[in-house]
Structures are given as C-alpha cells and as structure tokens.
Write a protein that holds these residues in place. Structure first.
Motif, short mmCIF file in Angstrom:
data_model
loop_
_atom_site.label_atom_id
_atom_site.label_comp_id
_atom_site.label_asym_id
_atom_site.label_seq_id
_atom_site.Cartn_x
_atom_site.Cartn_y
_atom_site.Cartn_z
N UNK A 135 1.34 -5.79 -10.20
CA UNK A 135 -0.02 -6.26 -10.49
C UNK A 135 -1.06 -5.20 -10.09
N UNK A 136 -0.83 -4.61 -8.92
CA UNK A 136 -1.80 -3.60 -8.45
C UNK A 136 -1.71 -2.34 -9.33
N UNK A 137 -0.48 -1.93 -9.62
CA UNK A 137 -0.31 -0.73 -10.46
C UNK A 137 -0.94 -0.94 -11.83
N UNK A 138 -0.77 -2.13 -12.36
CA UNK A 138 -1.31 -2.41 -13.69
C UNK A 138 -2.84 -2.29 -13.66
N UNK A 170 0.84 -1.21 0.00
CA UNK A 170 0.00 0.00 0.00
C UNK A 170 0.87 1.26 0.00
N UNK A 171 1.96 1.23 0.76
CA UNK A 171 2.86 2.41 0.81
C UNK A 171 3.54 2.60 -0.55
N UNK A 172 3.94 1.47 -1.17
CA UNK A 172 4.60 1.57 -2.49
C UNK A 172 3.64 2.17 -3.51
N UNK A 173 2.38 1.70 -3.47
CA UNK A 173 1.38 2.21 -4.42
C UNK A 173 1.12 3.70 -4.17
N UNK A 203 -4.71 -11.82 -5.08
CA UNK A 203 -3.29 -12.06 -5.37
C UNK A 203 -2.68 -12.93 -4.28
N UNK A 204 -2.24 -14.12 -4.65
CA UNK A 204 -1.49 -14.95 -3.70
C UNK A 204 -0.04 -14.50 -3.78
N UNK A 247 -10.50 -3.03 -5.68
CA UNK A 247 -10.49 -3.82 -4.43
C UNK A 247 -9.48 -4.95 -4.63
N UNK A 248 -8.58 -5.11 -3.66
CA UNK A 248 -7.58 -6.17 -3.75
C UNK A 248 -7.64 -7.05 -2.51
#
Ligand SMILES: Nc1ncnc2c1ncn2[C@@H]1O[C@H](COP(=O)(O)OP(=O)(O)O)[C@@H](O)[C@H]1O
Ligand SMILES: Nc1ccn([C@H]2C[C@H](O)[C@@H](COP(=O)(O)OP(=O)(O)O)O2)c(=O)n1
Length: 214
Positions: free
Chosen positions: A203-206, A17-20, A190-191, A135-136
C-alpha cells in the motif's frame, strides 16, 4: 522525497519503514531511537532520567549519527542498548519534554535535508515534516500490537503485562502537550490489524509510485 510514518507502539512502523527504504533505496530514520539513545546515555552517566533539563544537557553533549539506520555515538553502534528495561521505563516520559523534542526535530530535519528518506515516529507527519510528500498513519488494535510485541520476545514479559504497557504508552503518546500522536491531515491511514507486512508495504509503495508518476 520524504515519506513520514506515524503510529502507536508495535504497529509495524520500523518493519515497514525499513522495507520501504530498502525497496526504494531511501535513507531510513527512526526518530524513537534518538529519544531512546538520549535516555540510555543519561542513565549510563548515573543521572536521573526524570530530571528533563539535565537530559537535554546530556543530549547536547553527544553527537549522534545514523549509519544504515543504526544510531551511533562516536561512530559506535549503540542500537543493542536501546531496548533495555531502564530505557523502556523512562523513554516515553523523557520524550514528552518539549525542549528535547525540538532538539531531536532539528537533527531529523538536518539529516533529511536534500535526500530521499523514510522517517518514522509519533509526530513526524504532524510536526517534523507536515509537508512530507507522503504521510502515513499506521494503526492496529492494542491487543494485536501486544501480541506482536509478545511474539518478538516470548522469553520476556507475559502477554497481559505487554498489553498493559502498550495501553499506558498509548496514553502518554496521545496526551503529550507537544508532539502528541494524532492522524495528520492528508495522511494515508492504514489499519494493519489484519494485513500482512507485505500487504502494508504494498500500500505504501503504491502511494510512492503514484506520487513519482510511475
Ligand atoms: N502487519 C503485520 N503483521 C504481523 N506482524 C507484524 C506486522 N507489522 C509488524 N509486525 C511485527 O510486529 C512487531 C512490531 O513491529 P515494529 O515494526 O517493531 O513496530 P513499531 O516500530 O511500530 O513499534 C515486529 O515483530 C514485526 O515483525
Ligand atoms: N517522533 C517520536 C518518536 C518516538 N517518540 C517516543 C514514543 C516512545 O515512547 C519513545 C520510543 O519510541 P519508539 O518508536 O522506539 O517506541 P516503540 O518501539 O514504538 O515502543 O519515544 C516520540 O515521542 N516522538
């Protein structure tokens, strides 16, 4: 835009979350910090953390603010006080008290109003922001999560104790009467067990870039 991330302890929610947030210039909110802060403040006052209505009274007495992702009371960053043995011991039980959950959720919604934000926790995708744009749900085997936690603090508990606590915490988080940890409908699952932090972040950024049409 609201990016909501849920998952069990030690799965990498805060890290990713911090990276995003940094990458997208979004505000970062860790909902677990609210439950931890109220547990800490209550214990600090010498009161019983198992007396949940009284914890709610304590919560209502303080004004929490978030400064660059850090929880503050009266402008003072209390982040360093939130991962003590006492807080760890009681926070899962304190956070299961529905009126306190409602109180925390109202604050999360108020802070997030009209801004781009990444919010992480256990019920963010299901209860707090069921209509979040993204939502992740992050997952990983308990053994992997325990290993990650153990490596964070090798001077602390041994691996077996960390694993036992992770399994106990999972049970409490998943069986809460309100706000239980579960995979929300439409969540990106996401596992992370065999992914690097960079791969999870990608994956989240994409997914965010796709939503933004970039
Ligand atoms: N994909 C990953 N691979 C390896 N280590 C990870 C990964 N994601 C997170 N970690 C590490 O695991 C630990 C726990 O991560 P954290 O973000 O605190 O989890 P959570 O917020 O879900 O409890 C941290 O030390 C972090 O650096
Ligand atoms: N939205 C949330 C966030 C956290 N909680 C609970 C789950 C944990 O027992 C505590 C602390 O959460 P936190 O994310 O700091 O816990 P971990 O760092 O994953 O061990 O609060 C919750 O019930 N609902």
């Amino acid at each position: 835009m609201v990016v909501a991330i849920d998952g069990p302890a030690g799965v990498g929610k805060s890290t990713i979350a911090k990276m995003i947030a940094q990458e997208c210039n979004f505000y970062y909110l860790n909902s677990g910090s609210f439950y931890r802060a109220y547990t800490y403040l209550h214990v600090q006052e010498g009161k019983d953390p198992m007396d949940f209505p009284s914890v709610l009274q304590t919560a209502k007495h303080y004004v929490l603010t978030v400064d660059e992702g850090h929880i503050c009371v009266d402008g003072k960053n209390i982040e360093d006080q939130l991962h003590t043995r006492d807080v760890d011991r009681y926070v899962a039980k304190v956070s299961a008290y529905p009126p306190l959950r409602e109180f925390v959720n109202e604050q999360l919604r108020r802070i997030s109003k009209d801004i781009d934000v990444v919010v992480e926790g256990r019920d963010i995708t299901t209860v707090v922001f069921p209509d979040a744009e993204l939502k992740c749900y992050f997952d990983a085997k308990p053994e992997v999560r325990a290993e990650r936690r153990y490596k964070q603090h090798p001077e602390g508990q041994d691996y077996e104790s960390v694993l036992r606590e992770i399994i106990e915490r999972d049970h409490i988080d998943r069986t809460k009467p309100v706000g239980a940890l579960q995979v929300a409908q439409g969540a990106l699952y996401i596992d992370t067990s065999y992914l690097t932090m960079g791969q999870v972040c990608e994956k989240v950024l994409s997914a965010i870039f796709t939503l933004k049409g970039e």
